[in-house]
Design an enzyme around this catalytic site. Structure first.
Site, PDB file in Angstrom:
ATOM      1  N   CYS A   1      -0.463   4.780  -4.669  1.00  0.00           N
ATOM      2  CA  CYS A   1      -0.864   3.924  -5.634  1.00  0.00           C
ATOM      3  C   CYS A   1      -1.762   4.492  -6.662  1.00  0.00           C
ATOM      4  CB  CYS A   1      -1.208   2.340  -4.962  1.00  0.00           C
ATOM      5  SG  CYS A   1      -1.104   1.213  -6.223  1.00  0.00           S
TER       6      CYS A   1
ATOM      7  N   HIS B   1       3.654   1.374  -2.018  1.00  0.00           N
ATOM      8  CA  HIS B   1       2.818   1.527  -0.639  1.00  0.00           C
ATOM      9  C   HIS B   1       3.846   1.733   0.684  1.00  0.00           C
ATOM     10  CE1 HIS B   1      -0.781  -0.046  -2.547  1.00  0.00           C
ATOM     11  NE2 HIS B   1      -0.271  -0.566  -3.352  1.00  0.00           N
TER      12      HIS B   1
ATOM     13  N   GLU C   1       2.500   2.226   3.284  1.00  0.00           N
ATOM     14  CA  GLU C   1       2.307   1.492   4.666  1.00  0.00           C
ATOM     15  C   GLU C   1       2.522   0.074   4.709  1.00  0.00           C
ATOM     16  OE1 GLU C   1       0.543   2.105   1.767  1.00  0.00           O
ATOM     17  OE2 GLU C   1      -0.919   0.740   1.258  1.00  0.00           O
TER      18      GLU C   1
END
EC number: 4.3.2.10
Lengths: 193, 251
Positions: free
Chosen positions: A77, A175, A177
Site C-alpha cells: 500500500c 492489502h 493481509e
C-alpha cells in the site's frame, strides 16, 4: 526464516504480522537496521499520509537502508507508493526504487477507492498459482500508472499498477493481509521467493 | 472492476455477540471471533462490530476483542460504538482494527473527524449517520436514533466528507427493523452528492432489497444484521443472486 516488518510508526501494521503468523511464520516488528539488513525477508507496510510517513523514514535513517537491501522486500500500500520516485500526496519525494510517479485518482470514480477489485496480467513468482482477475482488497486515493515494472494491473476509471517488481523489490497496492485466502497465498509466495 | 460489498454487522456487548443464535455450525454463537470467521469464510466482504456495552471496562474489553479478531480474520473490519477521541481510535487501530466508525461524538464535536483523518488517514474514518424522515425532511438522530437533532442528513454528510471522512454509513431509522428494504431515495441522493463511498444500512429483509439498494440507491456497500444472524439469507447465496442479476460481486 527471519522476517522483518519495518515498524516506522505508520499506521496499523500488526495485521501484517498476524497474517504472517496465520501462514505459520513469526515476523518481528522492527526499525533496527542490523535486524532488517540480516533478515531473510523484509516487509515494508504503511497506512496513512505519504509526507508524514516519509518524514518518519528520514528521521530514523530508514530511507537510506531500504533502497540498499539485497534480500526480497515487499512494500504494501503506502509502502509501495513510497518506494516510487515521487508521490503527489504532500508533494513527497520517494525512495526511487521503482521508476514511476504516484498520482491522485482524478475522474468520475469515488475517492478513496475502497473495496475489492480484480488484479490482471499477473507476472512472476509473487503470483504463482494465483488466478487472473482474482479479487484483492484496496483502500487508496493515489495510484501508480502502468510502467515497465508493472507485474499486475487493475481498472478503476483507468488501468493502473497494483503490483511492481524490480530486482529484489516487490510492491503491491492491495492489502494481501486483508484479502482473504488469495491474499494470504500471495504473501506466502513472497515468503518463498 | 470494483465490486459492491456485503457487510454483516455484529452487535457486541461485554465482549460477546448479542444476536446470532441460529448458527448450528458454531460451537459458540456468542463468540464474536468465531462468528466473524464464519462470515469471512462464507463470502462477507467486510465486517462491522458495533459495541453497545456501557460498562467501565468496555474500552479494554473491546481492544482485546479487536486483537483476537485481527489475529484470526483475513478480511477488513470496522469497529464502532462509543468512540469519542483520538486516543480511543489509536488503541483500536493498534489492536488491529482497519477502520473505526464514529457517530454521536462527531455530531457533538465535528472537529473529531478532522483530527482522526489527519492522524490516521481518511481511509479508516467511517462516519455513521442515523437519520429519520420527518415531514419530508431527513433529520440526523443521536444515541442509536433516540435523540433528534436539527441537522439535515445531506448537509451533515457533506460536512463529514469535507472534514475528511472516508466513508458514510447511513442508517435509515424509518427502515431499520422493518425488513421492507433500504431507504433508496435518500441513498441515491447521498451517493450523487458525495464523492466518498456510501454504505446502506437499515431495512434488509430479502435478497431483492440488496439488489434494489445497489441499482436504485447506488450504494457502494450494504450492511445488515438480523437477516444474516438468523440465517434468513446466506451471504454466499446472496452474492450469487446479485452476481446473476448483473451486480459486480467478489465470488
Amino acid at each position: 526464516m527471519n522476517i522483518a516488518i519495518i515498524d516506522y510508526g505508520a499506521g496499523n501494521i500488526k495485521n501484517v504480522q498476524f497474517a504472517v503468523k496465520r501462514l505459520g511464520y513469526e515476523a518481528v516488528l522492527t526499525n533496527n537496521e542490523d535486524f532488517i539488513r540480516t533478515a531473510d525477508k523484509v516487509i515494508f507496510p504503511g497506512v496513512g499520509e505519504a509526507s508524514s510517513a516519509m518524514n518518519k523514514l528520514l528521521d530514523t535513517g530508514l530511507d537510506k537502508v531500504i533502497p540498499t537491501l539485497t534480500q526480497p522486500v515487499l512494500g504494501i500500500c503506502l509502502g509501495m507508493q513510497l518506494m516510487c520516485k515521487h508521490t503527489e500526496e504532500g508533494n513527497t519525494k520517494g525512495l526511487g526504487i521503482f521508476d514511476v510517479e504516484v498520482f491522485k485518482f482524478k475522474g468520475e470514480e469515488k475517492v478513496p477507492q475502497i473495496g475489492w477489485n480484480q488484479i490482471e496480467a499477473l507476472e512472476g513468482a509473487l503470483f504463482k498459482a494465483i488466478k487472473e482477475k482474482e479479487f484483492m482488497y484496496l483502500v487508496h486515493s493515489y495510484y501508480a500508472p502502468l510502467c515497465k515494472e508493472t507485474i499486475a494491473k487493475t481498472f478503476y476509471g483507468d488501468w493502473y499498477s497494483t503490483a511492481l517488481h524490480k530486482n529484489n523489490f516487490y510492491g503491491v497496492q492491495f492489502h494481501p493481509e486483508k484479502s482473504s485466502t488469495a491474499g494470504e497465498a500471495i504473501l506466502n509466495n513472497f515468503l518463498k521467493i | 472492476m470494483l465490486t459492491k460489498r456485503i457487510i454483516p454487522c455484529l452487535d457486541i456487548k461485554n465482549g460477546r455477540t448479542v444476536k446470532g443464535i441460529n448458527f448450528l455450525d458454531l460451537q459458540d454463537a456468542g463468540d464474536p471471533v468465531e462468528l466473524a470467521e464464519f462470515y469471512a469464510q462464507n463470502g462477507a466482504d467486510e465486517l462491522v462490530f458495533l459495541d453497545i456495552s456501557a460498562t467501565e471496562e468496555r474500552r479494554k474489553t473491546l481492544a482485546q476483542l479487536v486483537e483476537h479478531v485481527a489475529e484470526r480474520v483475513n478480511i477488513p473490519f470496522t469497529v464502532g460504538g462509543g468512540i469519542s477521541s483520538v486516543a480511543d481510535v489509536d488503541v483500536l487501530l493498534h489492536s488491529g482494527a482497519d477502520k473505526v466508525s464514529i457517530n454521536s461524538s462527531a455530531v457533538k464535536r465535528p472537529e473529531l473527524i478532522n483530527e482522526l483523518s489527519a492522524k490516521f488517514g481518511s481511509q479508516c474514518v467511517v462516519v455513521a449517520i442515523d437519520a429519520k424522515q420527518v415531514d419530508g425532511q431527513w433529520k440526523v438522530h443521536l444515541v442509536g436514533g433516540k435523540v433528534p437533532t436539527e441537522l439535515d442528513l445531506f448537509e451533515w454528510a457533506k460536512e463529514a466528507e469535507e472534514r475528511g471522512a472516508g466513508e458514510i454509513l447511513f442508517t435509515s431509522m424509518n427502515n431499520d427493523g422493518t425488513k421492507n428494504g433500504f431507504a433508496n431515495d435518500a441513498l441515491a441522493k447521498l451517493s450523487k452528492e458525495l464523492t466518498i463511498p456510501v454504505i446502506a444500512s437499515g431495512g434488509a429483509g430479502n435478497m431483492q432489497h440488496f439488489l434494489d439498494t445497489f441499482t436504485e440507491g447506488f450504494a457502494d456497500a450494504a450492511l445488515a444484521a438480523s437477516v444474516f444472524h438468523y440465517k434468513e439469507i446466506a451471504i454466499s447465496d446472496l452474492k450469487k443472486y446479485l452476481s446473476d442479476k448483473g451486480v459486480l460481486m467478489r465470488i
